[in-house]
Design a protein around this motif. Sequence first.
Motif, PDB file in Angstrom:
ATOM      1  N   SER A 166       0.822  -1.210   0.000  1.00 55.82           N
ATOM      2  CA  SER A 166       0.000   0.000   0.000  1.00 55.82           C
ATOM      3  C   SER A 166       0.856   1.261   0.000  1.00 55.82           C
ATOM      4  CB  SER A 166      -0.960  -0.001   1.188  1.00 55.82           C
ATOM      5  OG  SER A 166      -0.245  -0.041   2.392  1.00 55.82           O
ATOM      6  N   THR A 167       2.003   1.225   0.672  1.00 54.89           N
ATOM      7  CA  THR A 167       2.838   2.428   0.776  1.00 54.89           C
ATOM      8  C   THR A 167       3.635   2.688  -0.497  1.00 54.89           C
ATOM      9  OG1 THR A 167       3.059   2.114   3.153  1.00 54.89           O
ATOM     10  CG2 THR A 167       4.675   3.549   2.108  1.00 54.89           C
ATOM     11  N   PHE A 168       4.155   1.634  -1.095  1.00 54.43           N
ATOM     12  CA  PHE A 168       5.088   1.859  -2.195  1.00 54.43           C
ATOM     13  C   PHE A 168       4.497   1.581  -3.577  1.00 54.43           C
ATOM     14  CE2 PHE A 168       7.829   1.050   1.527  1.00 54.43           C
ATOM     15  CZ  PHE A 168       8.421   2.304   1.575  1.00 54.43           C
ATOM     16  N   LEU A 169       3.347   0.936  -3.620  1.00 53.93           N
ATOM     17  CA  LEU A 169       2.669   0.787  -4.913  1.00 53.93           C
ATOM     18  C   LEU A 169       1.321   1.496  -4.915  1.00 53.93           C
ATOM     19  CD1 LEU A 169       3.436  -2.910  -5.975  1.00 53.93           C
ATOM     20  CD2 LEU A 169       4.725  -0.826  -6.415  1.00 53.93           C
ATOM     21  N   CYS A 170       0.945   2.080  -3.781  1.00 54.10           N
ATOM     22  CA  CYS A 170      -0.340   2.788  -3.659  1.00 54.10           C
ATOM     23  C   CYS A 170      -1.509   1.895  -4.062  1.00 54.10           C
ATOM     24  CB  CYS A 170      -0.339   4.071  -4.495  1.00 54.10           C
ATOM     25  SG  CYS A 170       0.819   5.308  -3.906  1.00 54.10           S
ATOM     26  N   ARG A 171      -1.407   0.646  -3.753  1.00 54.21           N
ATOM     27  CA  ARG A 171      -2.504  -0.274  -4.049  1.00 54.21           C
ATOM     28  C   ARG A 171      -2.954  -0.916  -2.745  1.00 54.21           C
ATOM     29  NH1 ARG A 171      -1.053  -3.877  -9.198  1.00 54.21           N
ATOM     30  NH2 ARG A 171      -3.266  -4.319  -8.956  1.00 54.21           N
ATOM     31  N   ASP A 172      -4.155  -1.453  -2.782  1.00 47.11           N
ATOM     32  CA  ASP A 172      -4.646  -2.094  -1.576  1.00 47.11           C
ATOM     33  C   ASP A 172      -5.432  -3.340  -1.947  1.00 47.11           C
ATOM     34  OD1 ASP A 172      -4.962  -2.531   1.109  1.00 47.11           O
ATOM     35  OD2 ASP A 172      -5.549  -0.478   1.544  1.00 47.11           O
ATOM     36  N   PHE A 173      -5.747  -4.085  -0.929  1.00 53.69           N
ATOM     37  CA  PHE A 173      -6.495  -5.319  -1.148  1.00 53.69           C
ATOM     38  C   PHE A 173      -7.959  -5.066  -0.843  1.00 53.69           C
ATOM     39  CE2 PHE A 173      -2.191  -6.703  -0.098  1.00 53.69           C
ATOM     40  CZ  PHE A 173      -1.917  -7.463  -1.221  1.00 53.69           C
ATOM     41  N   ILE A 174      -8.795  -5.337  -1.817  1.00 54.11           N
ATOM     42  CA  ILE A 174     -10.237  -5.165  -1.635  1.00 54.11           C
ATOM     43  C   ILE A 174     -10.883  -6.507  -1.947  1.00 54.11           C
ATOM     44  CG2 ILE A 174     -12.284  -3.934  -2.439  1.00 54.11           C
ATOM     45  CD1 ILE A 174     -10.333  -1.637  -3.217  1.00 54.11           C
ATOM     46  N   SER A 175     -11.577  -7.012  -0.961  1.00 50.86           N
ATOM     47  CA  SER A 175     -12.131  -8.361  -1.133  1.00 50.86           C
ATOM     48  C   SER A 175     -13.190  -8.358  -2.220  1.00 50.86           C
ATOM     49  CB  SER A 175     -12.712  -8.856   0.184  1.00 50.86           C
ATOM     50  OG  SER A 175     -13.749  -8.006   0.590  1.00 50.86           O
ATOM     51  N   GLY A 176     -13.268  -9.470  -2.927  1.00 50.90           N
ATOM     52  CA  GLY A 176     -14.272  -9.616  -3.977  1.00 50.90           C
ATOM     53  C   GLY A 176     -15.652  -9.850  -3.388  1.00 50.90           C
ATOM     54  N   ASN A 177     -16.646  -9.649  -4.193  1.00 52.30           N
ATOM     55  CA  ASN A 177     -18.024  -9.845  -3.742  1.00 52.30           C
ATOM     56  C   ASN A 177     -18.390 -11.308  -3.901  1.00 52.30           C
ATOM     57  OD1 ASN A 177     -20.590  -9.368  -2.869  1.00 52.30           O
ATOM     58  ND2 ASN A 177     -21.327  -8.623  -4.857  1.00 52.30           N
ATOM     59  N   VAL A 178     -17.770 -12.122  -3.064  1.00 47.79           N
ATOM     60  CA  VAL A 178     -18.012 -13.568  -3.137  1.00 47.79           C
ATOM     61  C   VAL A 178     -18.407 -14.076  -1.759  1.00 47.79           C
ATOM     62  CG1 VAL A 178     -16.482 -14.032  -5.074  1.00 47.79           C
ATOM     63  CG2 VAL A 178     -15.564 -13.984  -2.761  1.00 47.79           C
ATOM     64  N   GLN A 179     -19.134 -15.166  -1.779  1.00 48.36           N
ATOM     65  CA  GLN A 179     -19.618 -15.738  -0.519  1.00 48.36           C
ATOM     66  C   GLN A 179     -18.532 -16.614   0.108  1.00 48.36           C
ATOM     67  OE1 GLN A 179     -23.234 -17.941  -0.961  1.00 48.36           O
ATOM     68  NE2 GLN A 179     -23.533 -18.172   1.232  1.00 48.36           N
ATOM     69  N   LEU A 180     -18.301 -16.390   1.382  1.00 47.79           N
ATOM     70  CA  LEU A 180     -17.326 -17.226   2.082  1.00 47.79           C
ATOM     71  C   LEU A 180     -17.996 -18.525   2.506  1.00 47.79           C
ATOM     72  CD1 LEU A 180     -15.557 -14.583   4.343  1.00 47.79           C
ATOM     73  CD2 LEU A 180     -14.579 -15.790   2.403  1.00 47.79           C
TER      74      LEU A 180
END
Lengths: 641, 248
Positions: free
Chosen positions: A452-466
């Motif tokens: 997140s700090t060095f690529l300015c990207r983040d993890f966003i969970s998909g809209n899937v059922q666990l």
Amino acid sequence: MRAFLPRCLAALAVTGALLGAADTASAARGLADYRYFRALTIDLAGRMPTRAEVAAFEADGFDLDGYIDQQLAGPAYAERVRRIYMDLLRLDVGPTFQIVPPQTTLRREQIQGPNGKPLGIYYRKGQRRARIETDGDFCMTQDETGLQFPPNTAPTGAPKSVSQEALDAATVVVKPWWLYRDYGSAAPTDRYDAATWATRLPGFTPVVGLTMELDGTTPTVEIRICKEEAQQAPSGTIFAPKRPAPVKGAPPPYGRLAQLPQDSAYATAHAGEAIACTMGSSLGMAADCGCGVGLERCMPGDGPGFDPRAFSFPTASPLGDAAPLDDSPQAQSAWLRYFWGQEAIHFLDNVFAQDRDFRDVLTARDTWVNGPLTQFYKSVAPAACCGDGLTLGYTKEQPLLEPSTLPALLPHDVMRWEHVADRGPQASGIFTMPVFLTKYGTRRARAHVAYSTFLCRDFISGNVQLRPSTEPNLMIREGCSTCHATLEPLAAYFTRITESGWTFLPASTFPASSTTCKADASGNLPGRCKTYYDPAFADATHAMLRGAYGSTDHAEAGPRGIADAFTAAPEFAPCVAENIASALLARPLTTDDAALRTALTQTLTDGGYKLRALVRALVKSDAYKATNDVVAHASRDGGAP
Amino acid sequence: MKKVRGHGYVRASLLAVALFGAALSSACGKDKPAAPAETPIAPVPVSQIPGHEQIGEDTALKESPRLVPQEAYMRTYLQLFGGLAPADVQKRIKLGSATLFDTWNDYLSALGLPDYRLDLPRAAQTSSLMLATFERLGVALCDKAVERDLRAGAGAAANRPVFAFDLPSVEPDLAAFTTRFDSLHRTFLGYPAALAGTSRTARFYTLYTNAVAAHAAPGAAKSAFTASEAGWASVCYGLVRHPEFHLY
């Protein structure tokens, strides 16, 4: 609207004047000029302009470009940029992470001395001793003191005066490092003096409990310590006395509160062999390993508590360690945590002040240390090694920072910072500093914050059922894979550094895929392997090093691998530009800022990833100049007074 | 001219409303007889819509002023205290007035400084608590500055951190006030008071004279300040708490 347009035109005219004529402006300054100058001073000089600076700005021929360049060469600029990354990385470890290794923590028990007065005795919990009555425990017995010594709290019982003979048999007198500058000499004389050391050795302030006797009035000139702890040899011998096993239900012998320590299988098998006294395992395996010369391998505490107080130092220093806000007695573990954070600050300040390649933040092998950090890297850091690793053959640590590279600083040199040009082959920017590795204790946390700090990207969970699943591979488990397909390979770069620690796990001892640690017929791993190898990724032929399943290539590449991968990524340079710009503009960049982002990125890459050129371009951009414009006008002109 | 930030969002919202309306119209209209074909309305510039002739579209980029970084605020504060170290400032303020200032550590989170140890982020916007803290710190600064700069032994006027002038022998008229106020205005806000764009100087002069009058009035509360000192302290309070001091 009528009032707004002339102002806009005036502002545009002023801006044009600023951009034209090489920014050597005439004396006719407008409000926008003053605000721009004030903003530049706040961002680049770290404070608002003085009257004298405003007057200089108003003078004919004031060279604004020269002013910007002058500020960009100063320490306030470096601090401003450092704060941007410190705000993102938050590199300071909180009190929930207590570094209290038993091997390096000296606690103090209070007994009644031969003269009937209170007497403090320092000791290490778990110290092996040849004397069976006190093996692994405090070095004096209930018979001798009238007391029992429960862990982490004051003794219990009715104290009685110990005999001088018993006291001398179990303890010795030492002039320790926290009281003497020349503790390494045969007869130390340069004792701590609060008045003179405040200027000689600023920042080094032992708590009163360490410098005064228990009566609170007599200065301490030497301390009593259990004799095993006072030993100075760099190495000892593995000790396996085969103490009798405790009988189930029977109370501990000799008035102890804990049963006698038992020899580990490793100690039994290697009894008599040499062991380095800096290794954590030596505490429980060697009766002839102590705290070294002047007790320099140990940290003192002013009581029997788990994390006793040791030094007074700032709880916060937002203006730098040279401008502390307070000076509070704090626990001995806080001493080290504080300087871990300071190491990152000094490292980043150097990168930005020297206008080094920004990629050094991730890849450089150098660092900066002061006296306490030198002591930490030499004496405390190795104590984290090696635990169960001994049974797998990890008997000599391969540190992230080679102690041989450290300068000759003493623990009292708090304000003296020296450069370590090369920490060693495993070092990689901030990724291998203790503050990063403990702040982000898990492999995934480390990878995530770097992503997140060095690529300015983040993890966003998909809209899937666990759904309930037994699939251990998160890269393919439904509901997890949307993030972990990316995260697990990144986390694998940190496979070879223990979680919540800094112990490096070399491939020679810990192969990513181990046949030694393979699972048995029931799917279980050998006990000695479980700390390092993952039963979920083991079968009858091999076991996988924990964390390596995401990518064995990344595991072998280590932290330097993620640094190289990130700095080569196309998102890296735009992310640097975005982080700097959004911080100085105090807003996130949007699609409207695409041209600005592109221009800043180009400036960064064309200039060899040196931030000074990027910041110069940014503060001279229209976006920066207009940042406090329209709403500010409305607010200022409509408000009162 | 630049685009209005959020313009795209407004357009998308209007589109969504239009689509929703069309869907509603389609769903509800099945049982109705077919409406006669309507003449499509051609788009026109907003200025051609009756009543909108004089309404311009402000397409300038809108940006709020930024909060001065907390470290810059603190450094400026120390600078206005004569360049003292933070611990010395704390001691100096508490000297003779135990309630004027607590400790720096009490103010750090209220000022919005981040605490990395606890993962508390930096505050980018003001809050009520932050404004109250600015006020408390500002009052302490001004009170001590009056004692230091406006009394005997203050040193050369130009070198005084806050009040770079002497008190006039008689209460100042607007002209005498203006010169002194301009100096304070430059000290705190960084530009000449004349550029403030409103009658700021006159309003601060009113504040000054009211404070002096209140202080000198019969039965006024006992104060450590003379009437003039109280007047200048009030002006200082106004500037050190001014939004322009905390924003940039």
